[in-house]
Design a protein around this motif. Structure first.
Motif, PDB file in Angstrom:
ATOM      1  N   GLY A  69      69.170   7.422   5.066  1.00 49.00           N
ATOM      2  CA  GLY A  69      68.419   7.891   6.216  1.00 49.00           C
ATOM      3  C   GLY A  69      66.948   8.044   5.882  1.00 49.00           C
ATOM      4  O   GLY A  69      66.493   7.665   4.802  1.00 49.00           O
ATOM      5  N   TYR A  70      66.228   8.612   6.821  1.00 47.65           N
ATOM      6  CA  TYR A  70      64.804   8.882   6.621  1.00 47.65           C
ATOM      7  C   TYR A  70      64.386  10.005   7.565  1.00 47.65           C
ATOM      8  O   TYR A  70      65.059  10.265   8.562  1.00 47.65           O
ATOM      9  N   THR A  71      63.304  10.651   7.238  1.00 48.60           N
ATOM     10  CA  THR A  71      62.757  11.705   8.083  1.00 48.60           C
ATOM     11  C   THR A  71      61.477  11.201   8.720  1.00 48.60           C
ATOM     12  O   THR A  71      60.489  10.923   8.023  1.00 48.60           O
ATOM     13  N   LEU A  72      61.519  11.042  10.022  1.00 49.71           N
ATOM     14  CA  LEU A  72      60.362  10.622  10.798  1.00 49.71           C
ATOM     15  C   LEU A  72      59.481  11.844  11.031  1.00 49.71           C
ATOM     16  O   LEU A  72      59.977  12.893  11.456  1.00 49.71           O
ATOM     17  N   GLU A  73      58.208  11.727  10.723  1.00 46.61           N
ATOM     18  CA  GLU A  73      57.267  12.821  10.982  1.00 46.61           C
ATOM     19  C   GLU A  73      56.464  12.488  12.230  1.00 46.61           C
ATOM     20  O   GLU A  73      55.994  11.365  12.393  1.00 46.61           O
ATOM     21  N   LYS A  74      56.333  13.478  13.089  1.00 43.24           N
ATOM     22  CA  LYS A  74      55.500  13.346  14.283  1.00 43.24           C
ATOM     23  C   LYS A  74      54.337  14.301  14.132  1.00 43.24           C
ATOM     24  O   LYS A  74      54.534  15.480  13.823  1.00 43.24           O
ATOM     25  N   ILE A 118      44.522  14.112  23.128  1.00 42.36           N
ATOM     26  CA  ILE A 118      45.768  14.327  22.397  1.00 42.36           C
ATOM     27  C   ILE A 118      46.115  13.003  21.730  1.00 42.36           C
ATOM     28  O   ILE A 118      46.294  11.989  22.405  1.00 42.36           O
ATOM     29  N   ILE A 119      46.168  13.048  20.420  1.00 45.21           N
ATOM     30  CA  ILE A 119      46.496  11.862  19.637  1.00 45.21           C
ATOM     31  C   ILE A 119      47.844  12.118  18.973  1.00 45.21           C
ATOM     32  O   ILE A 119      48.095  13.215  18.467  1.00 45.21           O
ATOM     33  N   PHE A 120      48.696  11.114  19.013  1.00 48.18           N
ATOM     34  CA  PHE A 120      50.057  11.245  18.511  1.00 48.18           C
ATOM     35  C   PHE A 120      50.291  10.212  17.410  1.00 48.18           C
ATOM     36  O   PHE A 120      49.934   9.045  17.559  1.00 48.18           O
ATOM     37  N   ALA A 121      50.875  10.670  16.321  1.00 47.55           N
ATOM     38  CA  ALA A 121      51.188   9.758  15.210  1.00 47.55           C
ATOM     39  C   ALA A 121      52.656   9.901  14.830  1.00 47.55           C
ATOM     40  O   ALA A 121      53.205  10.999  14.868  1.00 47.55           O
ATOM     41  N   GLU A 122      53.261   8.786  14.466  1.00 45.67           N
ATOM     42  CA  GLU A 122      54.597   8.782  13.892  1.00 45.67           C
ATOM     43  C   GLU A 122      54.497   8.182  12.501  1.00 45.67           C
ATOM     44  O   GLU A 122      53.938   7.100  12.334  1.00 45.67           O
ATOM     45  N   VAL A 123      55.014   8.909  11.530  1.00 42.89           N
ATOM     46  CA  VAL A 123      54.988   8.460  10.143  1.00 42.89           C
ATOM     47  C   VAL A 123      56.431   8.138   9.758  1.00 42.89           C
ATOM     48  O   VAL A 123      57.271   9.030   9.692  1.00 42.89           O
TER      49      VAL A 123
END
Length: 176
Positions: A69-74, A118-123
């Motif tokens: 799995g992985y952990t998506l950071e928002k 508002i800026i949104f990032a997904e790592v």
């Protein structure tokens, strides 16, 4: 550190600088976003004219069959955030900055913020990809951990220091 690693750092830094300038925002306002990305957690920044906060949320995706799995950071990044609405009340322990121990604080379970941007990032660590975009909407509701984090960072902007009840006021109870 070898030459290849140094080149990779310079390349990443150049990409980062281009990304920041593409949003037309003062570079120092991006400090909370960069700290959240590189150090983790949520952060705030204030100058006399403006302020910003970055709020991190995480979701773990796990495949039981393949055992990976992985952990998506928002990361939600707000320029000049203002509280529109708070709902609910959650007692929780938080640790902040240079304080040694965690403290008991009360935070809203839901918080609605408005901001100039508002800026949104997904790592995505599985893909080694950071996707960043500006959201069209100027209001957003956060729930749970991101709401607590936003309230915490807004308290920094408003009061400087986050204050709570020290953990040493708690009592231990041993079950028999």
């Amino acid at each position: 550190m070898d030459a290849e690693e140094i080149r990779a750092i310079f390349k990443f830094s150049a990409l980062e600088k281009n990304l920041i300038s593409s949003f037309g925002i003062e570079e120092e306002l991006f400090l909370p976003f960069l700290l959240s990305l590189k150090s983790g957690g949520s952060w705030s920044y204030a100058s006399e004219e403006t302020n910003s906060i970055a709020v991190k949320d995480v979701i773990t995706f796990y495949d039981d069959e393949n055992k990976i799995g992985y952990t998506l950071e928002k990361i939600y990044f707000f320029v000049d955030p203002k509280v529109v609405k708070e709902e609910g009340l959650v007692s929780r322990l938080e640790k902040c900055g240079t304080k040694e121990e965690r403290e008991l604080v009360e935070r809203p379970y839901f918080i609605t913020l408005q901001a100039k941007k508002i800026i949104f990032a997904e790592v995505n660590p599985s893909l080694k990809k950071i996707t960043v975009r500006e959201l069209k909407k100027k209001h957003i509701q956060l729930k749970g951990t991101p709401a607590y984090s936003a309230a915490h960072e807004l308290e920094h902007l408003e009061k400087g220091e986050v204050k709570g009840i020290p953990i040493w006021t708690f009592e231990y109870f041993k079950e028999q």
